[in-house]
Design a protein around this motif. Sequence first.
Motif, PDB file in Angstrom:
ATOM      1  N   ARG A   1       0.826  -1.354  -0.123  1.00 18.04           N
ATOM      2  CA  ARG A   1      -0.109  -0.135  -0.086  1.00 18.04           C
ATOM      3  C   ARG A   1       0.948   1.092  -0.291  1.00 18.04           C
ATOM      4  NH1 ARG A   1      -3.770  -2.366   3.820  1.00 18.04           N
ATOM      5  NH2 ARG A   1      -5.325  -3.850   2.774  1.00 18.04           N
ATOM      6  N   GLN A   2       2.399   0.927   0.419  1.00 19.56           N
ATOM      7  CA  GLN A   2       2.836   1.925   0.703  1.00 19.56           C
ATOM      8  C   GLN A   2       2.985   2.424  -1.048  1.00 19.56           C
ATOM      9  OE1 GLN A   2       6.204   1.071   3.217  1.00 19.56           O
ATOM     10  NE2 GLN A   2       4.880   0.957   4.744  1.00 19.56           N
ATOM     11  N   LYS A   3       3.400   1.658  -1.394  1.00 22.57           N
ATOM     12  CA  LYS A   3       3.736   2.027  -3.071  1.00 22.57           C
ATOM     13  C   LYS A   3       2.807   1.859  -4.095  1.00 22.57           C
ATOM     14  CE  LYS A   3       8.623   0.952  -3.417  1.00 22.57           C
ATOM     15  NZ  LYS A   3       9.758   0.168  -3.610  1.00 22.57           N
ATOM     16  N   ILE A   4       1.971   1.339  -3.755  1.00 20.41           N
ATOM     17  CA  ILE A   4       0.624   1.207  -4.991  1.00 20.41           C
ATOM     18  C   ILE A   4      -0.859   1.402  -4.094  1.00 20.41           C
ATOM     19  CG2 ILE A   4      -0.094  -0.487  -6.285  1.00 20.41           C
ATOM     20  CD1 ILE A   4       2.608  -2.418  -5.969  1.00 20.41           C
TER      21      ILE A   4
ATOM     22  N   LEU B   1       7.631  -8.400  -5.371  1.00 18.50           N
ATOM     23  CA  LEU B   1       6.772  -8.368  -6.166  1.00 18.50           C
ATOM     24  C   LEU B   1       5.963  -6.196  -6.272  1.00 18.50           C
ATOM     25  CD1 LEU B   1       4.405 -10.230  -8.108  1.00 18.50           C
ATOM     26  CD2 LEU B   1       3.609  -9.896  -5.519  1.00 18.50           C
ATOM     27  N   THR B   2       6.262  -5.839  -5.387  1.00 14.05           N
ATOM     28  CA  THR B   2       5.501  -4.761  -5.316  1.00 14.05           C
ATOM     29  C   THR B   2       6.289  -3.820  -5.884  1.00 14.05           C
ATOM     30  OG1 THR B   2       4.963  -5.235  -2.771  1.00 14.05           O
ATOM     31  CG2 THR B   2       5.411  -2.957  -3.347  1.00 14.05           C
ATOM     32  N   ASP B   3       7.644  -3.944  -6.031  1.00  8.55           N
ATOM     33  CA  ASP B   3       8.253  -3.012  -7.019  1.00  8.55           C
ATOM     34  C   ASP B   3       8.009  -2.875  -8.331  1.00  8.55           C
ATOM     35  OD1 ASP B   3       9.378  -2.183  -4.923  1.00  8.55           O
ATOM     36  OD2 ASP B   3      11.610  -3.057  -5.226  1.00  8.55           O
ATOM     37  N   ASP B   4       8.092  -4.252  -8.866  1.00  8.06           N
ATOM     38  CA  ASP B   4       7.185  -4.439 -10.522  1.00  8.06           C
ATOM     39  C   ASP B   4       5.892  -4.049 -10.704  1.00  8.06           C
ATOM     40  OD1 ASP B   4       8.568  -6.286 -12.686  1.00  8.06           O
ATOM     41  OD2 ASP B   4       7.371  -7.668 -12.211  1.00  8.06           O
TER      42      ASP B   4
ATOM     43  N   PHE C   1       1.665  -1.717 -13.065  1.00  6.40           N
ATOM     44  CA  PHE C   1       0.571  -0.293 -12.942  1.00  6.40           C
ATOM     45  C   PHE C   1       0.072   0.493 -13.631  1.00  6.40           C
ATOM     46  CE2 PHE C   1      -0.845  -3.859  -9.425  1.00  6.40           C
ATOM     47  CZ  PHE C   1      -0.984  -5.025 -10.267  1.00  6.40           C
ATOM     48  N   GLU C   2       1.550   0.936 -13.245  1.00  4.89           N
ATOM     49  CA  GLU C   2       1.823   2.273 -13.475  1.00  4.89           C
ATOM     50  C   GLU C   2       1.502   2.497 -15.644  1.00  4.89           C
ATOM     51  OE1 GLU C   2       4.322   6.760 -13.634  1.00  4.89           O
ATOM     52  OE2 GLU C   2       4.233   5.211 -11.598  1.00  4.89           O
TER      53      GLU C   2
ATOM     54  N   ILE D   1       0.334  -0.068 -17.131  1.00  5.33           N
ATOM     55  CA  ILE D   1      -0.537   0.079 -18.029  1.00  5.33           C
ATOM     56  C   ILE D   1      -1.749   1.024 -17.597  1.00  5.33           C
ATOM     57  CG2 ILE D   1      -2.284  -1.427 -18.245  1.00  5.33           C
ATOM     58  CD1 ILE D   1       0.519  -2.734 -19.385  1.00  5.33           C
ATOM     59  N   SER D   2      -1.916   1.078 -16.660  1.00  9.01           N
ATOM     60  CA  SER D   2      -3.237   2.879 -16.218  1.00  9.01           C
ATOM     61  C   SER D   2      -3.128   3.194 -17.369  1.00  9.01           C
ATOM     62  CB  SER D   2      -2.730   3.233 -14.610  1.00  9.01           C
ATOM     63  OG  SER D   2      -3.240   1.657 -13.758  1.00  9.01           O
ATOM     64  N   GLU D   3      -1.708   4.572 -17.625  1.00  7.78           N
ATOM     65  CA  GLU D   3      -1.374   5.279 -18.918  1.00  7.78           C
ATOM     66  C   GLU D   3      -2.673   5.434 -19.711  1.00  7.78           C
ATOM     67  OE1 GLU D   3       2.325   6.239 -19.236  1.00  7.78           O
ATOM     68  OE2 GLU D   3       3.366   6.665 -17.252  1.00  7.78           O
ATOM     69  N   LYS D   4      -2.828   3.762 -20.079  1.00  8.49           N
ATOM     70  CA  LYS D   4      -3.163   3.486 -21.433  1.00  8.49           C
ATOM     71  C   LYS D   4      -4.519   2.695 -21.477  1.00  8.49           C
ATOM     72  CE  LYS D   4       0.018   3.331 -23.453  1.00  8.49           C
ATOM     73  NZ  LYS D   4       0.646   4.918 -24.785  1.00  8.49           N
ATOM     74  N   ILE D   5      -5.144   2.613 -20.014  1.00  5.62           N
ATOM     75  CA  ILE D   5      -6.703   2.279 -19.680  1.00  5.62           C
ATOM     76  C   ILE D   5      -6.983   3.255 -19.475  1.00  5.62           C
ATOM     77  CG2 ILE D   5      -7.818   0.747 -18.156  1.00  5.62           C
ATOM     78  CD1 ILE D   5      -6.109  -1.458 -17.949  1.00  5.62           C
ATOM     79  N   TYR D   6      -6.810   4.088 -18.720  1.00  2.00           N
ATOM     80  CA  TYR D   6      -7.599   5.132 -17.884  1.00  2.00           C
ATOM     81  C   TYR D   6      -6.938   6.644 -18.797  1.00  2.00           C
ATOM     82  CZ  TYR D   6      -8.631   0.953 -14.529  1.00  2.00           C
ATOM     83  OH  TYR D   6      -9.138  -0.669 -14.737  1.00  2.00           O
TER      84      TYR D   6
END
Length: 173
Positions: A51-54, A157-160, A165-166, A168-173
Amino acid sequence: VAGETLERLGPGSHAGAWEPHINQFKLMAIVGGTTMSVPVDFCILFLQKSRQKIPLFLGVEPSKAKGTWIPANREPFGVVVKQHESHAEICFQEKSENESNRKFDEINRCQEEIEFKYGGKLRWERLPEKKRSKIMTHPIPLGYKDIKNWNSLIAQLTDDAAIFFEVISEKIY
């Protein structure tokens, strides 16, 4: 969920370190006739640290995990944590195969750009027989059964997932 604990390590351990102990109670799902589960202890630890990074994991409770899938609070993002392997993914599973394929194809047109921004190759899977498509990071060779490496797994896993997510989010939202 009853039966899950986090206990302080014994003598000789690092001060403040925690050792997860898995009891018989786990979050479980029946998938294709096999039982798969992510221990609640792992979910709690992963969600606390990620939650701290994502921000997509803010407000997600461990009880939302289904089998090996820990969903983010915004579809279609999540992480998959198997026994000895883990990765981040987005999964398009719509009511119709056409809708799932349309969303996947729309993003797939930007594959080169997405992988450049991510910093590496991703796995792109179209699964028409399941009416879904996935984009996944390459697996990290650690999973929930690698208890002594949970902190390392969660960090990787958190770093990856944060970068994935960042981008992919640019392309989805």
